[in-house]
Every structure is written in C-alpha cells, then in structure tokens.
Design a protein around this motif. Structure first.
Motif, PDB file in Angstrom:
ATOM      1  N   LEU A  21       0.801  -1.203  -0.043  1.00 41.87           N
ATOM      2  CA  LEU A  21       0.169  -0.038   0.009  1.00 41.87           C
ATOM      3  C   LEU A  21       0.817   1.046   0.064  1.00 41.87           C
ATOM      4  N   ALA A  22       1.974   1.440   0.689  1.00 44.38           N
ATOM      5  CA  ALA A  22       2.874   2.248   0.801  1.00 44.38           C
ATOM      6  C   ALA A  22       3.473   2.702  -0.749  1.00 44.38           C
ATOM      7  N   LEU A  23       3.737   1.539  -1.477  1.00 43.85           N
ATOM      8  CA  LEU A  23       4.543   1.749  -2.899  1.00 43.85           C
ATOM      9  C   LEU A  23       3.248   2.241  -3.400  1.00 43.85           C
ATOM     10  N   ALA A  24       2.131   1.692  -3.475  1.00 48.32           N
ATOM     11  CA  ALA A  24       1.023   2.270  -4.183  1.00 48.32           C
ATOM     12  C   ALA A  24       0.705   3.619  -3.866  1.00 48.32           C
ATOM     13  N   CYS A  25       0.679   4.038  -2.823  1.00 44.10           N
ATOM     14  CA  CYS A  25       0.576   5.557  -2.432  1.00 44.10           C
ATOM     15  C   CYS A  25       1.311   6.455  -2.876  1.00 44.10           C
ATOM     16  N   LEU A  26       3.158   6.028  -2.754  1.00 43.02           N
ATOM     17  CA  LEU A  26       3.945   6.700  -3.373  1.00 43.02           C
ATOM     18  C   LEU A  26       3.990   6.835  -4.891  1.00 43.02           C
ATOM     19  N   ALA A  27       3.428   5.785  -5.506  1.00 45.15           N
ATOM     20  CA  ALA A  27       3.266   5.863  -7.097  1.00 45.15           C
ATOM     21  C   ALA A  27       2.266   6.858  -7.346  1.00 45.15           C
ATOM     22  N   VAL A  28       1.154   6.606  -6.609  1.00 46.90           N
ATOM     23  CA  VAL A  28       0.055   7.632  -7.000  1.00 46.90           C
ATOM     24  C   VAL A  28       0.539   9.029  -6.625  1.00 46.90           C
ATOM     25  N   GLY A  29       1.005   9.443  -5.380  1.00 41.83           N
ATOM     26  CA  GLY A  29       1.622  10.665  -5.179  1.00 41.83           C
ATOM     27  C   GLY A  29       2.614  11.194  -6.263  1.00 41.83           C
ATOM     28  N   ILE A  30       3.613  10.454  -6.709  1.00 42.03           N
ATOM     29  CA  ILE A  30       4.485  11.039  -7.693  1.00 42.03           C
ATOM     30  C   ILE A  30       3.860  11.275  -8.896  1.00 42.03           C
ATOM     31  N   THR A  31       2.604  10.348  -9.085  1.00 45.70           N
ATOM     32  CA  THR A  31       2.148  10.426 -10.606  1.00 45.70           C
ATOM     33  C   THR A  31       1.132  11.814 -10.636  1.00 45.70           C
ATOM     34  N   THR A  32       0.580  11.866  -9.414  1.00 50.58           N
ATOM     35  CA  THR A  32      -0.347  13.037  -9.620  1.00 50.58           C
ATOM     36  C   THR A  32       0.509  14.282  -9.346  1.00 50.58           C
ATOM     37  N   PHE A 171      -2.225   9.819   2.937  1.00 48.75           N
ATOM     38  CA  PHE A 171      -1.607   8.440   2.742  1.00 48.75           C
ATOM     39  C   PHE A 171      -1.082   8.121   4.052  1.00 48.75           C
ATOM     40  N   GLY A 172      -0.454   8.817   4.932  1.00 48.77           N
ATOM     41  CA  GLY A 172      -0.059   8.468   6.351  1.00 48.77           C
ATOM     42  C   GLY A 172      -1.355   7.901   7.096  1.00 48.77           C
ATOM     43  N   VAL A 173      -2.444   8.635   7.069  1.00 48.73           N
ATOM     44  CA  VAL A 173      -3.393   7.938   7.859  1.00 48.73           C
ATOM     45  C   VAL A 173      -4.025   6.678   7.209  1.00 48.73           C
ATOM     46  N   ALA A 174      -4.116   6.716   6.021  1.00 49.15           N
ATOM     47  CA  ALA A 174      -4.494   5.358   5.260  1.00 49.15           C
ATOM     48  C   ALA A 174      -3.693   4.257   5.465  1.00 49.15           C
ATOM     49  N   LEU A 175      -2.383   4.530   5.649  1.00 51.86           N
ATOM     50  CA  LEU A 175      -1.321   3.303   6.079  1.00 51.86           C
ATOM     51  C   LEU A 175      -1.360   3.079   7.461  1.00 51.86           C
ATOM     52  N   VAL A 176      -1.578   3.822   8.453  1.00 52.70           N
ATOM     53  CA  VAL A 176      -1.941   3.387   9.688  1.00 52.70           C
ATOM     54  C   VAL A 176      -3.237   2.854   9.832  1.00 52.70           C
ATOM     55  N   ALA A 177      -4.154   3.244   9.408  1.00 48.98           N
ATOM     56  CA  ALA A 177      -5.478   2.261   9.507  1.00 48.98           C
ATOM     57  C   ALA A 177      -5.386   1.123   8.805  1.00 48.98           C
ATOM     58  N   THR A 178      -4.724   1.080   7.635  1.00 45.34           N
ATOM     59  CA  THR A 178      -4.577  -0.072   6.910  1.00 45.34           C
ATOM     60  C   THR A 178      -3.943  -1.105   7.551  1.00 45.34           C
ATOM     61  N   GLY A 179      -2.858  -0.728   8.313  1.00 42.07           N
ATOM     62  CA  GLY A 179      -2.015  -1.488   9.049  1.00 42.07           C
ATOM     63  C   GLY A 179      -2.763  -2.206  10.265  1.00 42.07           C
ATOM     64  N   ILE A 180      -3.306  -1.268  11.018  1.00 42.07           N
ATOM     65  CA  ILE A 180      -4.368  -2.015  12.168  1.00 42.07           C
ATOM     66  C   ILE A 180      -5.293  -2.905  11.511  1.00 42.07           C
ATOM     67  N   ALA A 181      -6.124  -2.367  10.574  1.00 47.70           N
ATOM     68  CA  ALA A 181      -6.836  -3.376  10.051  1.00 47.70           C
ATOM     69  C   ALA A 181      -6.524  -4.469   9.325  1.00 47.70           C
ATOM     70  N   GLY A 182      -5.504  -4.485   8.776  1.00 45.89           N
ATOM     71  CA  GLY A 182      -4.900  -5.760   8.115  1.00 45.89           C
ATOM     72  C   GLY A 182      -4.409  -6.378   9.165  1.00 45.89           C
ATOM     73  N   ALA A 183      -3.647  -5.970  10.400  1.00 52.12           N
ATOM     74  CA  ALA A 183      -3.243  -6.973  11.449  1.00 52.12           C
ATOM     75  C   ALA A 183      -4.499  -7.663  11.968  1.00 52.12           C
ATOM     76  N   LEU A 184      -5.483  -7.117  12.211  1.00 49.91           N
ATOM     77  CA  LEU A 184      -6.750  -7.524  13.007  1.00 49.91           C
ATOM     78  C   LEU A 184      -7.169  -8.773  11.815  1.00 49.91           C
ATOM     79  N   TRP A 185      -7.339  -8.409  10.550  1.00 48.28           N
ATOM     80  CA  TRP A 185      -8.010  -9.206   9.589  1.00 48.28           C
ATOM     81  C   TRP A 185      -6.854 -10.600   9.384  1.00 48.28           C
TER      82      TRP A 185
END
Length: 474
Positions: A21-32, A171-185
């Motif tokens: 997800l971090a790589l995807a966010c980085l690619a989206v951020g650089i592209t935009t 993206f930082g908020v998304a990574l933190v939320a995804t990390g917590i939700a992903g760990a639980l999942w």
C-alpha cells in the motif's frame, strides 16, 4: 543498522500489505504531483503566449524623461518579468509591480542565464537571484533584438507542494488505518493456523519415546480448499498415523515385557534346580573324576550367571512397567562408602579414590536400587579397565540436585559405542565381556533406576578419561 524483518507469518503478511500500500501511495503521489506540475506549467506557458510579449516589447526603446515612452504594463499580471537583449547583452530588465514597472537589478549570473535562453517561443525555467524561479520565453524583436517575457514559478511550486502535503497526510492516515485493520484481519484469518501450531506443540511435548501416550484429539474440520484447511487435514492424518504406530509399539512392548517376566519366572525354577544338583554333586564324598568335577563347577558357574541375568531382566521389566519404588530418605554418602568397599574387595588391583563432602548427603528414593546402580557403575569401571587404574567416586551437591561422578583413567569407551552405551546387551568388548560374565545389562539398569528416580545419567569418554555422572533431585 538494518532493521530485522518480522519473523511471524502474521507480521510478514501485515508488513507486506502495508508495504504494498505504501508503494502504491508513493506511485500515486508521484504521478499526481508530476501530472499537476506539468498541467500548471502548460497553463503558465499558455499565459506567456497569450500575453503576446507586450511588456517585453515596450522595453524595446529606451524611455525618455520628456516623453511618455514608458513600458506597457496593461493587462500584465503582477511579477511579470520583461527583458531586452541586444547582441547577447541585457539592455533593460523590469518586473511588473503594482501596475507599474520596476527596474530589475541583475547579477552577472542572472545576465548569463537570460542570455542563454533559446529563442524558440517555448517556455524555459530559470532562476534569478532577486526573483527566484521563473518560466520565461524568448522571441525576436523588431530591431534585431530579443524580447524575454517571464512569469514566476512560485505559485506552481506552492500548489504542487500543497498537494504533496495533503497526500502525505492522507496516505499516512491510510497506511496506519490499513496496518491496524490488516493486522486484525490477518490475525482472524490465521486463527485456524494457530490451532494447528498449538496442537503440534502439544504433540511435540508428549513423551513419545517410551511408555503409553494419550494423543490429543483431531483438529476441527476446516475448508480443504484453503491452505490452512489442507495443513489441518494433513496434521490430522499424521496424528492418526502416529497414534496407530504408538498403539502398535505399546502393544509390542507389553508383549515383550510380559514375555520377559514370564520367561524369567519360568527359568528361575529349573536354573535353581540345576544349580542345586550341581552343588549337591560337588559335595559328594566319594571319588569324582577330575573331568566330571570340572564340568560340575562350570555348570554351577553358568547357572549363577543365568540367575543374575534373570534377575536383571526381571528388574528391567518391573521398571519398564512403572512399578513404584520406595521413597524413603537415603544416606547417599553411606551408600557410596559401602559400594566402594564391595568394589575394593572385588578389584584389589584398582586404586579406589573417594571424594565425599564432610556432611552426609541425603536423597529420597529406593536405597536398594540406588546402591545397585552405583555398584553397577563401579563394577563397570573394574571390569573394563586394567589393574592399576585409578577410579574416583565423587559426590557433590548443587542447586539443580545431587551428582555422583565415577571417573577412571582407563582406555575409554569407543566413540561409536558411546551413543548407545546405556542400551540393553551393549558391550564395548564382546569377547572380554563374555569371558568376565558380563550380561550387557549393567548400564541399562543404571539408566532405568536413575530415570525412575527422576534423575539423569550421562557419560563422557576419551582415551585416558571416562566419566559417568548420575544426577538425582535434591
């Protein structure tokens, strides 16, 4: 310093998910950011083209004090740059400020930068010492000069930086939320695998090497189409095979144990009869031929040997069956003294050395069996070492228990025999062992007796140094 990767599967999956997800966010951020920067640069170039270079063209002629020949700033955005080059030299440069022109001081580096702009009507980026970054375009003037018009890049850079800041926060908020939700999942998804691990650990902790073992039940059925379900099914099949093998082994051991007990009991009576008749014949007062007397003596000796073998087999069978031993205070110091006296009488050619503490050492156990175990160790040292060998019996106490060490400086035990030295009917020197009447059960009895007392027995041996260590609970 390189950070260690997560070792658990759950950590690796969570880290992999967040990394992707971090790589995807980085690619989206650089592209935009690049797309927005390009879009704003094209808009800026369009503004430069739409301005028509009027402000730069108004700089083509020098302003006279008595005329109204001033630069034309009408319709020009604030901070618009205008410059005139003649023969590669900047003659005039100004910037729009509050709807009027303001002369622009230029350093030699600024003049070289302006002189190096290609005259192709396209936008180019430069940096001036007093203005910062600018987007400029150069066109030919009417008097064979070059007109340069520019707009500041600060708004473009500010807009792009603001987009980058917003994306970084989101993206930082998304990574933190995804990390917590992903760990639980991942934890929920791998819960069946944790059951598999717990069951495997439970089986690994069972004493599978000996005795009757109660295997745990199978794992609950899971979807065989999933990897966890396949692992669970495979583990259930393996547990079933292990349980069947253990049942068969236990049944075989029980049959062998019963056979040993029954055979020993059955042998006791005829062996006792043979021994009795041999002793009776030897006590005959009449003349007995020498050959007959020698045969009778051999019969008596071999019957005694068979009796010892039967007694050893019965003892091992009882210990294997888990027959309870006596649990009474045993003076281990006195027991070692008595066993050493017996060994000294049987082997006067050896040097028997005692290393005992000043105070008596007491343990809880079966005095008769412990004396038998220590006596077997001393007999083993006497039998397998030549006369003149030093045999040391040491008794020590510590926090972990009581240790009895029997050491000698004899020839040692062959390396290939050491791993199985406590096995049954194991002899380092078969020819000598048979000639001395050894049954190959002495060290096996030592191991069985000490294990039944909750202790351990070990051996270390090399030429010139052999040490048997018994460890008993304090």
């Amino acid at each position: 310093m390189r950070r260690p990767l997560p070792r658990t599967l759950r950590g690796q999956l969570t880290a992999g998910l967040v990394t992707l997800l971090a790589l995807a966010c980085l690619a989206v951020g650089i592209t935009t950011a690049l797309a927005l920067h390009g879009f704003l640069m094209r808009r800026l170039d369009e503004q430069l083209t739409a301005s028509g270079g009027r402000f730069a063209a108004s700089l083509e002629h020098e302003a006279q004090p008595d005329t109204d020949n001033r630069p034309d700033t009408r319709g020009q955005a604030e901070s618009t740059l205008g410059a005139r080059l003649l023969n590669g030299t900047v003659t005039r440069a100004a910037v729009v400020d509050d709807a009027t022109d303001r002369p622009l001081p230029l350093t030699p580096e600024d003049r070289r930068a302006l002189a190096g702009i290609p005259v192709d009507s396209n936008g180019h980026s430069i940096r001036l010492s007093s203005l910062g970054a600018y987007r400029v375009t150069a066109v030919h003037g009417d008097d064979h000069d070059i007109m340069i018009t520019g707009l500041p890049l600060h708004p473009v850079e500010e807009t792009v930086h603001r987009l980058e800041a917003v994306e970084a926060v989101l993206f930082g908020v998304a990574l933190v939320a995804t990390g917590i939700a992903g760990a639980l999942w991942v934890r929920i998804s791998l819960r069946p695998l944790q059951n598999v691990t717990a069951r495997a650990a439970e089986v690994a902790g069972l004493p599978l090497a000996s005795g009757e073992v109660a295997m745990p039940g199978p794992l609950p059925d899971t979807d065989p189409r999933t990897e966890v379900g396949q692992v669970s099914t495979a583990l259930n099949h393996m547990l079933g095979h292990v349980e069947d093998a253990l049942t068969r082994r236990q049944a075989g051991e029980e049959r062998h144990r019963h056979f040993a007990v029954d055979a020993s009991h059955e042998l006791r009576t005829p062996v006792a009869n043979i021994r009795g008749h041999a002793e009776l014949a030897l006590r005959h007062q009449g003349p007995v031929p020498t050959e007959v007397r020698h045969a009778l003596k051999r019969i008596d000796a071999e019957s005694r040997r068979i009796t010892r073998l039967v007694d050893d087999l019965l003892l091992l069978a009882r210990l294997d069956a888990g027959r309870p031993l006596e649990h009474e205070p045993v003076d281990l110091t006195l027991l070692i003294l008595n066993a050493t006296d017996d060994a000294r009488a049987a082997g006067p050619g050896h040097h028997w050395i005692l290393d005992l503490p000043e105070e008596p050492v007491t343990v809880t156990g079966d005095a008769h069996r412990l004396q038998q175990a220590i006596g077997n160790l001393l007999a083993n040292a006497r039998t397998h070492t030549p006369p003149g060998t030093d045999v040391t019996i040491a008794l020590t106490t510590g926090e972990t228990g009581v240790c009895v060490d029997v050491s000698d400086d004899g020839p040692g035990i062959p390396e290939e025999v050491q791993p199985e030295v406590f096995g049954r009917f194991v002899r380092a020197d078969r020819a000598r062992a048979r000639s001395t009447g050894s049954t190959g059960l002495g060290l096996a009895i030592v191991h069985a007796v000490i294990t039944a007392h909750g202790g351990t027995v070990s051996v270390t041996s090399s030429p010139g140094q052999t040490n048997f260590r018994l460890t008993l609970p304090a």
